[in-house]
Scaffold this motif. Sequence first.
Motif, mmCIF file in Angstrom:
data_model
loop_
_atom_site.group_PDB
_atom_site.id
_atom_site.type_symbol
_atom_site.label_atom_id
_atom_site.label_comp_id
_atom_site.label_asym_id
_atom_site.label_seq_id
_atom_site.Cartn_x
_atom_site.Cartn_y
_atom_site.Cartn_z
ATOM 1 N N HIS A 39 0.861 -1.184 0.000
ATOM 2 C CA HIS A 39 0.000 0.000 0.000
ATOM 3 C C HIS A 39 0.897 1.233 0.000
ATOM 4 C CE1 HIS A 39 -3.140 2.820 1.416
ATOM 5 N NE2 HIS A 39 -4.011 1.927 0.964
ATOM 6 N N ARG A 40 0.320 2.373 -0.345
ATOM 7 C CA ARG A 40 1.112 3.609 -0.318
ATOM 8 C C ARG A 40 1.576 3.942 1.096
ATOM 9 N NH1 ARG A 40 -2.124 7.582 1.675
ATOM 10 N NH2 ARG A 40 -4.365 7.107 1.718
ATOM 11 N N THR A 48 3.531 7.223 6.904
ATOM 12 C CA THR A 48 2.887 7.995 5.844
ATOM 13 C C THR A 48 3.835 9.094 5.373
ATOM 14 O OG1 THR A 48 1.884 9.527 7.430
ATOM 15 C CG2 THR A 48 0.595 7.587 6.806
ATOM 16 N N GLY A 89 6.834 3.327 -3.497
ATOM 17 C CA GLY A 89 5.879 2.287 -3.840
ATOM 18 C C GLY A 89 6.499 0.982 -4.293
#
Length: 383
Positions: A211-212, A231, A362
């Motif tokens: 996932h990002r 994040t 990514g």
Amino acid sequence: MISGMVSGWVSGKRVLIVGGGIGGMAAAIRFAEQGGQVTLIDIDPQWRVYGAGITITGPTLRAYRRLGLLDAIKEQGAIAEGATIFRYDGTRLHDLDEPALEEGLPATGGIMRPVLHRIMQTRVRALPIAIRLGLTVRALAHRDDGGVDVTFTDGAQADFDLVVGADSIYSGVRRLAFPHMGEAQPTGQGCWRLSIRRPPTLTKGEFYFGHRVPAGINRCGAEMVYLWMLTPHVHRAQHFTDEELFVQLRDNLADFGGNAGWVRDHMTRDDWINYRPLAAALQPGPWHDGAIVLLGDAVHATTPHMACGAGMAVESALVLAEELDRADTVGAGLAAYQARRFDRCRHVIDTSIKVGRMQLDGDSPDAIGAAIGAGLHRLAEEY
């Protein structure tokens, strides 16, 4: 060095440890065991620590075993044989390749950070260590006899044979005594942490990639876990409010399955949530000036990607005490300490930053897992 044995340069020397965190306490414990006259100071009058759980990898467990605290960590934390990598939707991919380091040593584990600090504080208080809280150092000056004159923030003065700066990534000792060093630099990521009860099916650590925003869950007690998520960091003029932390983290987990999805669906506003931007730095040498030296985040601050920040601090404390105890002079001991630690700390920091960049770019779960596994294998080597 066996606990209780007294020999070498350290015995009888006046040692000041600035900073009562993991690295500072580890150094204080070992120097006191070697017969040093140790004073430990911390800026917090209550000597508190905040935070969720922390992961304790094999190298960190090995360092704590040599400090004599492994049994307490096993009793009060959680031990597991490895971890599993999942796709973010909950699809199991494979186990993380974590090497066994020593017979009888668990592969990995976790513990609540306040619990770990209490374990270490209990050991510090059991030794002849002078503890002074609510102050730090204001000025440091070299003495003609090789020692250090110290002025504290309460105006008191004293002289020491050795000053150890273990006072965090924002080290005041570093700023006072090492003008060739700088502040840790942002890596572009921020870290979310949540403490919550254990999902019923979770038995060991879990990583969620692809996932990002990568995430993971680790046990840190019999029925407690902590979830972390990385994040891209976006600068904010103000800190998140408690409500914003809850809503944003829950939204960040929207696409996740498996136990990460369970955490999203069961988290409440009463669970502890924190967010902080990440920064890292390997400070250039020399790490010592006269009888002043740095260790831990003050000189080798890393990000959590390798789960080795605590382990590196404890290792550095053990190596510092060992090299000083075998040296004829303080200068020789401090030079040997830096020589043993520099490349190992650089490996941890470089690998952690590399993994963070792979996540921001990514890269595939397999590639990220392989990079972490390769990094842990190198750390399996003796320090």
